[in-house]
Write a protein that holds these residues in place. Structure first.
Motif, PDB file in Angstrom:
ATOM      1  N   LEU A   1      34.471  18.010  65.112  1.00 51.37           N
ATOM      2  CA  LEU A   1      33.061  17.624  64.956  1.00 51.37           C
ATOM      3  C   LEU A   1      32.656  16.731  66.116  1.00 51.37           C
ATOM      4  O   LEU A   1      33.323  15.725  66.390  1.00 51.37           O
ATOM      5  CB  LEU A   1      32.885  16.800  63.678  1.00 51.37           C
ATOM      6  N   ILE A   2      31.566  17.089  66.779  1.00 52.52           N
ATOM      7  CA  ILE A   2      31.071  16.227  67.862  1.00 52.52           C
ATOM      8  C   ILE A   2      30.073  15.253  67.257  1.00 52.52           C
ATOM      9  O   ILE A   2      29.068  15.661  66.669  1.00 52.52           O
ATOM     10  CB  ILE A   2      30.416  17.065  68.974  1.00 52.52           C
ATOM     11  N   ILE A   3      30.397  13.970  67.372  1.00 51.21           N
ATOM     12  CA  ILE A   3      29.572  12.932  66.750  1.00 51.21           C
ATOM     13  C   ILE A   3      28.955  12.082  67.848  1.00 51.21           C
ATOM     14  O   ILE A   3      29.667  11.522  68.690  1.00 51.21           O
ATOM     15  CB  ILE A   3      30.426  12.049  65.825  1.00 51.21           C
ATOM     16  N   ILE A   4      27.632  12.007  67.856  1.00 52.14           N
ATOM     17  CA  ILE A   4      26.962  11.192  68.872  1.00 52.14           C
ATOM     18  C   ILE A   4      26.379   9.958  68.186  1.00 52.14           C
ATOM     19  O   ILE A   4      25.691  10.066  67.171  1.00 52.14           O
ATOM     20  CB  ILE A   4      25.867  11.993  69.611  1.00 52.14           C
ATOM     21  N   SER A   5      26.688   8.794  68.750  1.00 53.25           N
ATOM     22  CA  SER A   5      26.251   7.546  68.146  1.00 53.25           C
ATOM     23  C   SER A   5      25.958   6.541  69.251  1.00 53.25           C
ATOM     24  O   SER A   5      26.049   6.870  70.433  1.00 53.25           O
ATOM     25  CB  SER A   5      27.358   7.026  67.213  1.00 53.25           C
ATOM     26  N   ASP A   6      25.550   5.321  68.861  1.00 48.06           N
ATOM     27  CA  ASP A   6      25.408   4.284  69.883  1.00 48.06           C
ATOM     28  C   ASP A   6      26.411   3.163  69.631  1.00 48.06           C
ATOM     29  O   ASP A   6      27.053   3.108  68.563  1.00 48.06           O
ATOM     30  CB  ASP A   6      23.955   3.799  70.032  1.00 48.06           C
ATOM     31  N   VAL A   7      26.552   2.305  70.626  1.00 47.39           N
ATOM     32  CA  VAL A   7      27.602   1.282  70.602  1.00 47.39           C
ATOM     33  C   VAL A   7      27.516   0.404  69.342  1.00 47.39           C
ATOM     34  O   VAL A   7      28.532   0.129  68.701  1.00 47.39           O
ATOM     35  CB  VAL A   7      27.503   0.407  71.886  1.00 47.39           C
ATOM     36  N   ASN A   8      26.295  -0.014  68.972  1.00 46.22           N
ATOM     37  CA  ASN A   8      26.148  -0.913  67.818  1.00 46.22           C
ATOM     38  C   ASN A   8      26.528  -0.222  66.516  1.00 46.22           C
ATOM     39  O   ASN A   8      27.220  -0.781  65.664  1.00 46.22           O
ATOM     40  CB  ASN A   8      24.686  -1.382  67.654  1.00 46.22           C
ATOM     41  N   VAL A   9      26.023   0.992  66.345  1.00 43.23           N
ATOM     42  CA  VAL A   9      26.271   1.724  65.104  1.00 43.23           C
ATOM     43  C   VAL A   9      27.769   2.034  64.992  1.00 43.23           C
ATOM     44  O   VAL A   9      28.370   1.901  63.929  1.00 43.23           O
ATOM     45  CB  VAL A   9      25.434   3.025  65.066  1.00 43.23           C
ATOM     46  N   TRP A  10      28.323   2.435  66.126  1.00 44.15           N
ATOM     47  CA  TRP A  10      29.752   2.786  66.119  1.00 44.15           C
ATOM     48  C   TRP A  10      30.602   1.565  65.773  1.00 44.15           C
ATOM     49  O   TRP A  10      31.557   1.659  64.993  1.00 44.15           O
ATOM     50  CB  TRP A  10      30.138   3.382  67.484  1.00 44.15           C
ATOM     51  N   ALA A  11      30.221   0.402  66.324  1.00 43.39           N
ATOM     52  CA  ALA A  11      30.976  -0.821  66.023  1.00 43.39           C
ATOM     53  C   ALA A  11      30.839  -1.183  64.538  1.00 43.39           C
ATOM     54  O   ALA A  11      31.788  -1.636  63.901  1.00 43.39           O
ATOM     55  CB  ALA A  11      30.474  -1.974  66.902  1.00 43.39           C
TER      56      ALA A  11
END
Ligand SMILES: NC(=O)c1ccc[n+]([C@@H]2O[C@H](COP(=O)([O-])OP(=O)(O)OC[C@H]3O[C@@H](n4cnc5c(N)ncnc54)[C@H](O)[C@@H]3O)[C@@H](O)[C@H]2O)c1
Ligand SMILES: [Zn+2]
Length: 364
Positions: free
Chosen positions: A38-48
């Motif tokens: 699964l390719i998951i695209i997120s941003d630094v804050n959400v991922w943290a």
């Protein structure tokens, strides 16, 4: 668990809402994986804040995370092309689904990338900000910002599924939570007066993250948007334009503050809603008491509901000039969303911009 269908013929999909839904991501997303991936695209804050939880929930599925910098800057040509190159390098095919895991910035960018890579692939929205949960993840508008303005390049591309876990919002900055609330209030004010009554009583609990109230507010807002989008997917009949209540005024305030952290989108929308009500009162369309109620509620939530509260000092002509860049124009004219009262919004395409400028000068 609440399931809200978005009825769009062959583009129909479900919005699933439940606390703890993120912890079921493995079973919910299994049919969208290719092989195991699964390719998951997120941003630094959400991922943290939430990435580990998602990875844990995926169980046997392999995540390929693409983590972008947070903020509007990621809704740009540069990040779009970088993302597309990355997806093509990963061998993305038309039948694949991208997973957009984040706020409205990630949802809009990933949705647009999914609309154009290989002439289109699928995507799933897992919105993590309150604004994305109640607004941007549903309805299929995707976009990036360009030099000429915000959201001016994009596509209508509906997701295949929207998974909303209200508990994700626990790690969101409280100011962002209030900003998302403005869009919830917007639905009530468009066409659901009983929901506005409910918000007056329960808004504080929604903001505080009380699970039952938060879930109810999200589900009611999503159901409202789903109904409107099903009626007018591409904003042609005027029905979907109602979702722009507070947005034409709000957009000019955002432009005046340079689309910066000085005024978040929802804050600009709250002030814009206050202005739309006042403008409607001035035209004899709406009772003053309704406008007062709206401003009182938005202020109680901690949202700016006037130019002064939003600390905007620009004159009417300047603010109207910002409105002209709004993309929701038709034959060069702006459509304004005005109100006959709480829950009674309508589109007016004949508003004279000089009247708007004069009103804004008085509204200082
Ligand atoms: N497509 C549409 O119909 C539509 C509708 C409304 C707004 N939008 C777009 O949405 C964008 C705004 O969305 P937004 O307010 O979600 O902004 P955002 O995506 O920038 O998120 C706000 C901030 O919160 C962080 N964040 C998000 N979820 C979090 C979480 N659970 N925990 C911790 N941090 C978290 C993000 O990293 C970011 O810093 C704008 O670009 C706007 O144009 C689109
Ligand atoms: Zn909005």
């Amino acid at each position: 668990m609440t399931i809200i269908p978005v009825a769009l013929g062959e583009r129909s999909y479900d919005v699933v809402i439940a606390d703890g839904l993120l912890d079921q991501a493995g079973e919910r997303l299994a049919s969208y994986a290719r092989g195991n991936r699964l390719i998951i695209i997120s941003d630094v804050n959400v991922w943290a804040a939430q990435g580990e939880r998602l990875i844990r929930a995926l169980g046997g599925l392999e995540a390929v995370p693409i983590i972008l910098p947070p903020g509007e800057g990621s809704k740009s040509w540069a990040s779009l092309t970088a993302l597309i190159d990355r997806l093509l390098a990963l061998g993305v095919e038309r039948s694949d689904h991208l997973i957009a895991f984040g706020g409205g910035v990630i949802g809009d960018l990933v949705g647009f990338a999914a609309a154009i890579v290989n002439r289109g692939c699928g995507f799933v929205q897992i919105p993590t900000s309150l604004l994305a949960q109640v607004d941007s993840s549903v309805g299929g508008k995707t976009a990036i910002n360009v030099a000429a303005g915000k959201n001016l390049v994009g596509a209508f591309h509906q997701p295949s599924l929207v998974l909303i876990d209200p508990s994700c919002v626990a790690t969101l900055d409280p100011r962002e939570v209030r900003s998302g609330y403005a869009e919830i209030a917007k639905y009530a004010l468009i066409e659901d007066a009983p929901f506005f009554d409910w918000l007056e009583t329960n808004g504080a609990a929604v903001i505080a993250g009380e699970p039952a109230e938060r879930r109810h507010a999200i589900a009611t807002a999503v159901a409202g948007k789903a109904r409107i989008v099903a009626e007018d997917e591409r904003e042609t009949s005027g029905k979907r334009a109602l979702l722009n209540l507070g947005h034409t005024f709000g957009h000019s305030l955002e432009a005046e503050t340079g689309f910066s952290d000085k005024l978040l989108h929802g804050e600009a929308v709250a002030a814009g809603i206050g202005l739309a009500f006042d403008f409607s009162v001035g035209r004899g369309l709406c009772a003053q008491a309704d406008a007062d109620r709206v401003r009182k509620h938005l202020s109680a939530i901690g949202l700016p509901a006037s130019l002064a509260a939003a600390t905007i000092a620009a004159d009417g002509a300047t603010l109207v000039a910002h409105m002209q860049v709004d993309k929701k124009k038709e034959g060069g004219r702006l459509a304004f969303i005005l109100v006959r009262g709480i829950g009674q919004a309508f589109v007016d395409k004949r508003v004279d911009l000089d009247d708007v400028a004069a009103f804004l000068d008085r509204a200082q």
